[in-house]
Each structure stands twice: as structure tokens, then as C-alpha cells.
Design an enzyme around this catalytic site. Structure first.
Site, short mmCIF file in Angstrom:
data_model
loop_
_atom_site.label_atom_id
_atom_site.label_comp_id
_atom_site.label_asym_id
_atom_site.label_seq_id
_atom_site.Cartn_x
_atom_site.Cartn_y
_atom_site.Cartn_z
N ASP A 40 0.81 -1.21 0.00
CA ASP A 40 0.00 0.00 0.00
C ASP A 40 0.85 1.27 0.00
OD1 ASP A 40 -2.47 -1.16 -0.17
OD2 ASP A 40 -2.93 -1.04 1.96
N LYS A 86 -3.66 3.28 -2.51
CA LYS A 86 -4.74 4.23 -2.75
C LYS A 86 -4.48 5.47 -1.91
CE LYS A 86 -8.38 0.71 -3.40
NZ LYS A 86 -7.62 -0.48 -3.00
N MET A 133 -7.92 9.18 9.12
CA MET A 133 -8.38 9.77 7.85
C MET A 133 -9.32 10.95 8.09
SD MET A 133 -9.07 6.17 5.80
CE MET A 133 -10.07 5.51 7.13
#
Length: 259
Positions: A37, A58, A170
Site C-alpha cells: 500500500d 490508494k 483519515m
């Protein structure tokens, strides 16, 4: 027909390669292919010198490979009998879509194991001197995703003021909404709060202030490429106490050394 290989969903921890588990290192050393990742430190990949490395990360606002494609790639390589490592930052089952991947592998008949990692939700506060629980201050902690208000609003709305330490992953872009939600629920404006960027890496930086100041914190805009964590609750203040004690200890040691 040969039997399928093994897929290991491996947590790479918060960033520092030294925070890998022993089992994670062993799986990397044995891997034929590693799908990694965006937030994984590339130094971790050197534990897999014989493997093929494939970036499938991502990042918000950037083009990226679809989740379905990642799952198909893992299944295809495992069906060849290869040992596959799916390397994720933090822990695979903490906002890492590891559960989705495990289900996809199981449906395809692919053996799968989970190798837990040190979750950023715990490591970022800990590395910054913030205990998520502390006797007399916080007896619980809650971890929420801050990527959208619809995701965090029901959880934050259910909490009594000052009843837990809140860790938001996030949530840099929605920090003002998080603060507004808590203030509207009766949380005190002076509740300690922190923004922790890239904890566990050489780029680590942080801001500490209060809940009412959180939305206006400019640290994320000054470092727009760094991932971050929000921490809200009384135990955030412990970090300042630890820094004061450490500073006093350094001063004492320095004074003794000069005698």
C-alpha cells in the site's frame, strides 16, 4: 493441478520498519510477490529481496487500482501456488479493507492468514506520548474513520462528553466537522486535542491545542502530503507533562555532567 498458495494479509505498522512483527518479517522473507500500500515504508520491502513488488496503493484524490482488481491479482498469483503477501499500513483489519479481501480469498478457495500489525490508531498517540487510556482521565477509547461525516457522526453523537478518548483516522480534512459535532454534544471547548502527522516516520510532526481550536489548526495544510490522526480527550494533556518531566531530567543530567 497444484494446490493454491497462501495469501498473508500482513500489517506493516504505523511507518517505522522496526515496528514490524517477527511473523511479518518471516512472511515477507518467504514471499514470491508482495502487493503493498501507499503508506508502507519501502524499506520494509527489503525483507523480500527475492519477491516481486507490486504497488497497489490508494491515496485520496489520486487515480488508483480498484479493490476488485487487487483481489483478482492476489487470487491469480495464489492459484499458481505462489506465496503472496498483501502488505498494509497499520493493521489489516483496522480500516484496511482486510476483511473484504479475506472474504474474496475464501470465496475463491484460497488459503488466507492474517498477520496483525501495530495499528496507527494506537501507535500514533503512543509515539507522541499520549495514552489512549489513563486512570482517572479516560477509561475507554473510540476509533472512527473521519473520511466522511456520515461515517463518524453516529458514533460521536452517541458519546457522552469526556467519556472516552477519540482517535480519528483519515480525518484531517473533516477535523472542523468533528470538532463541531463534539462541541454541539456538550464537549468542553478546552478539551485537549492533537493532530499527529506521519507518526513513526522521520517526517513526524504534531500540533496540540484544544477542541475549539482544532478546526483552525493549519498543520495539515502546511504538510498536505502527510497522513495524520486526530486525538481528542483529557489524556492528550499527558504528553505535555511527559515533555516537562523529560526536559527536567535532561537539565539535571546536563548540570551534573558539567560539575
Amino acid at each position: 493441478m497444484s494446490s493454491p498458495g497462501l495469501v498473508s494479509l500482513v500489517g506493516a505498522g504505523p511507518g517505522d520498519p522496526e515496528l514490524l512483527t517477527v511473523r511479518a518479517v518471516l512472511r515477507l522473507q518467504a514471499a514470491d510477490v508482495v502487493f503493498y500500500d501507499a503508506l508502507v515504508d519501502r524499506a520494509v520491502l527489503h525483507h523480500s529481496p527475492r519477491a516481486r513488488w507490486a504497488y497497489v496503493g490508494k491515496r485520496a484524490g489520486r487515480p488508483s487500482i480498484s479493490q476488485r482488481t487487487i483481489e483478482r491479482l492476489m487470487i491469480r498469483r495464489a492459484l499458481r501456488g505462489e506465496r503472496v503477501v498483501r502488505l498494509k499500513s497499520g493493521d489489516p483489519f483496522v480500516f484496511g479493507r482486510g476483511g473484504e479481501e479475506a472474504l474474496a480469498l475464501a470465496a475463491a478457495g484460497i488459503p488466507c492468514e492474517v498477520v496483525p500489525g501495530v495499528s496507527t490508531a494506537l501507535a500514533a498517540p503512543g509515539l507522541s506520548g499520549i495514552p489512549v487510556t489513563h486512570r482517572g482521565l479516560s477509561a475507554a477509547f473510540v476509533v472512527v474513520s473521519g473520511h466522511a461525516e456520515a461515517a463518524f457522526a453516529p458514533v460521536l453523537g452517541s458519546l457522552e462528553p469526556a467519556s472516552a478518548t477519540i482517535v480519528v483516522l483519515m480525518g484531517l480534512q473533516t477535523r472542523a466537522l468533528v470538532a463541531e459535532r463534539l462541541l454541539s454534544r456538550g464537549w468542553a471547548p478546552h478539551t485537549p486535542a492533537a493532530v499527529l502527522l506521519s507518526a513513526g516516520t522521520a517526517e513526524a510532526c504534531r500540533w496540540r491545542g484544544t477542541l475549539v481550536e482544532l478546526g483552525a489548526c493549519g498543520l495539515p495544510e502546511r504538510h498536505p502530503m502527510l497522513p495524520g490522526v486526530l486525538v481528542i480527550g483529557a489524556s492528550v494533556a499527558i504528553a505535555e507533562q511527559l515533555e516537562g518531566l523529560a526536559s527536567g531530567l535532561r537539565t539535571t543530567v546536563s548540570a551534573r555532567a558539567s560539575e
